[in-house]
Design a protein around this motif. Structure first.
Motif, PDB file in Angstrom:
ATOM      1  N   ASP A  36       1.426   2.626  -7.951  1.00 12.36           N
ATOM      2  CA  ASP A  36       2.759   2.378  -7.115  1.00 12.36           C
ATOM      3  C   ASP A  36       3.632   3.554  -7.314  1.00 12.36           C
ATOM      4  O   ASP A  36       4.169   3.808  -8.376  1.00 12.36           O
ATOM      5  N   THR A  37       4.211   4.041  -6.141  1.00 13.85           N
ATOM      6  CA  THR A  37       5.184   5.223  -6.328  1.00 13.85           C
ATOM      7  C   THR A  37       6.354   4.795  -5.722  1.00 13.85           C
ATOM      8  O   THR A  37       7.145   5.434  -5.327  1.00 13.85           O
ATOM      9  N   ILE A  38       6.351   3.203  -5.201  1.00 17.76           N
ATOM     10  CA  ILE A  38       7.638   2.952  -4.488  1.00 17.76           C
ATOM     11  C   ILE A  38       8.935   3.355  -5.344  1.00 17.76           C
ATOM     12  O   ILE A  38       8.953   2.650  -6.540  1.00 17.76           O
ATOM     13  N   GLU A  49      -0.415   5.158  -1.848  1.00 19.19           N
ATOM     14  CA  GLU A  49       0.038   5.361  -0.221  1.00 19.19           C
ATOM     15  C   GLU A  49       0.857   3.796   0.095  1.00 19.19           C
ATOM     16  O   GLU A  49       0.090   2.948  -0.076  1.00 19.19           O
ATOM     17  N   ARG A  50       1.729   4.178   0.625  1.00 19.34           N
ATOM     18  CA  ARG A  50       2.379   2.810   1.043  1.00 19.34           C
ATOM     19  C   ARG A  50       2.952   2.806   2.449  1.00 19.34           C
ATOM     20  O   ARG A  50       3.305   3.974   3.066  1.00 19.34           O
ATOM     21  N   THR A  51       3.086   1.793   3.166  1.00 25.22           N
ATOM     22  CA  THR A  51       3.497   1.528   4.378  1.00 25.22           C
ATOM     23  C   THR A  51       4.468   0.594   4.547  1.00 25.22           C
ATOM     24  O   THR A  51       4.047  -0.654   4.037  1.00 25.22           O
ATOM     25  N   ILE A  52       5.655   0.809   4.957  1.00 26.05           N
ATOM     26  CA  ILE A  52       6.619  -0.027   5.029  1.00 26.05           C
ATOM     27  C   ILE A  52       6.977  -0.638   6.693  1.00 26.05           C
ATOM     28  O   ILE A  52       7.166  -0.222   7.335  1.00 26.05           O
ATOM     29  N   LEU A  53       6.999  -2.119   6.437  1.00 29.15           N
ATOM     30  CA  LEU A  53       7.482  -2.824   7.585  1.00 29.15           C
ATOM     31  C   LEU A  53       8.728  -3.505   7.283  1.00 29.15           C
ATOM     32  O   LEU A  53       8.969  -4.552   6.554  1.00 29.15           O
ATOM     33  N   SER A  54       9.707  -3.092   8.216  1.00 32.31           N
ATOM     34  CA  SER A  54      11.176  -3.433   7.956  1.00 32.31           C
ATOM     35  C   SER A  54      11.662  -3.810   9.502  1.00 32.31           C
ATOM     36  O   SER A  54      11.427  -3.129  10.436  1.00 32.31           O
ATOM     37  N   GLU A  88       3.803   1.957 -14.575  1.00 29.98           N
ATOM     38  CA  GLU A  88       2.398   1.699 -14.421  1.00 29.98           C
ATOM     39  C   GLU A  88       1.753   0.910 -15.832  1.00 29.98           C
ATOM     40  O   GLU A  88       1.068   0.020 -15.606  1.00 29.98           O
ATOM     41  N   ALA A  89       2.388   1.453 -16.780  1.00 28.84           N
ATOM     42  CA  ALA A  89       2.022   0.563 -17.995  1.00 28.84           C
ATOM     43  C   ALA A  89       2.308  -0.658 -18.205  1.00 28.84           C
ATOM     44  O   ALA A  89       1.512  -1.565 -18.558  1.00 28.84           O
TER      45      ALA A  89
END
Length: 282
Positions: A232-234, A109-114, A273-274
């Motif tokens: 990492d799904t970014i 899960e990601r949180t983006i601060l922009s 990922e690998a």
């Protein structure tokens, strides 16, 4: 990377970001004291990831974007050119590069601060350009860009989330996660307000659930052929868009292109990922 350069000419209009990724040891929580195990800086952004995937498929990719004139911007342009991108449509602006901070928890899960100034950046184009396909990921477009899109045989646009200006598009791509509780018919109306009468298909991903392909009347449900779990799904959604465009350029039907894009994105996530695991073990 596919080094075949016999592919189509594609212009990608979108941001190239400098992402600073914080790998957290636990999910975010209100009032919590969160620790992180590592951090890294790398190029990212919706324009970058889609362009990167199209380049991997062997297409000639021109990036229409902007970067700052400081050392970070100069290094980014040099790296993009070395990778094989055409950087002639990138505008360099005076000032310092704003990094986007991305907080990535162990579940992916990601949180983006922009910085809001970075989100407001516009794209400049002195005169119309041509290509086999255009991809747009940005809310604001100048008139010269719209003229280029009007003459293009294929235009795919990300569905803008904030105050998107009209642009002619054959396909609009989005994520259901960005529009919770909204029906496909309602999203179609939003897309049509952006793309106009040229719109033929709306493609909405839904994470591990089936992708919806809608033509204004009929909805097709495209199953996800490969479920993966990665940290990492970014860039996954932007990579999906690149694979979708590749399928359409190769003559696939929209449902076939969506199915293959889903499979291709899962493989891309697993490969990345690998690579990360290999680096961390050294």
């Amino acid at each position: 990377m596919n080094t075949n350069r016999t592919g189509k000419a594609v212009i990608v209009i979108g941001h190239i970001n400098h992402d600073r990724i914080w790998h957290l040891t636990e999910p975010l929580r209100a009032g919590g004291r969160i620790t992180w195990r590592s951090r890294e800086a790398r190029l990212g952004g919706g324009g970058y990831f889609t362009a990167r995937r199209l380049l991997d498929f062997g297409h000639h990719v021109r990036i229409l974007s902007n970067l700052m004139s400081d050392s970070h911007g100069q290094e980014a342009i040099a790296a993009l050119a070395e990778d094989g991108f055409d950087t002639s449509l990138i505008t360099q602006r005076q000032g310092e590069t704003d990094f986007a901070d991305i907080l990535l928890d162990p579940t992916g899960e990601r949180t983006i601060l922009s910085n809001e100034r970075r989100l407001a950046r516009t794209f400049a184009l002195a005169q119309p350009v041509s290509a086999d396909a255009f991809y747009i990921n940005g809310p604001h477009l100048c008139e010269t860009i719209r003229q280029s899109l009007n003459a293009a045989p294929l235009v795919v646009s990300q569905l803008p989330l904030r105050d998107g200006e009209p642009r002619p598009a054959d396909v609009i791509v989005g994520s259901k996660a960005d529009m919770p509780g909204k029906s496909i018919e309602a999203i179609w109306r939003d897309a049509q307000a952006i793309a106009g009468t040229r719109l033929r298909h709306l493609v909405m991903t839904d994470g591990p659930d089936p992708t919806s392909v809608f033509d204004g009347e009929t909805e097709s449900s495209i199953p996800v052929p490969m479920h993966v779990t990665v940290r990492d799904t970014i860039g996954a959604g932007d990579t999906f868009s690149g694979a979708l465009i590749n399928g359409l350029l190769n003559g696939a039907k929209i449902t076939e292109a969506a199915l293959d894009a889903s499979r291709s994105t899962a493989e891309w996530l697993l490969n990345r990922e690998a690579m990360f695991a290999e680096k961390s073990n050294k």
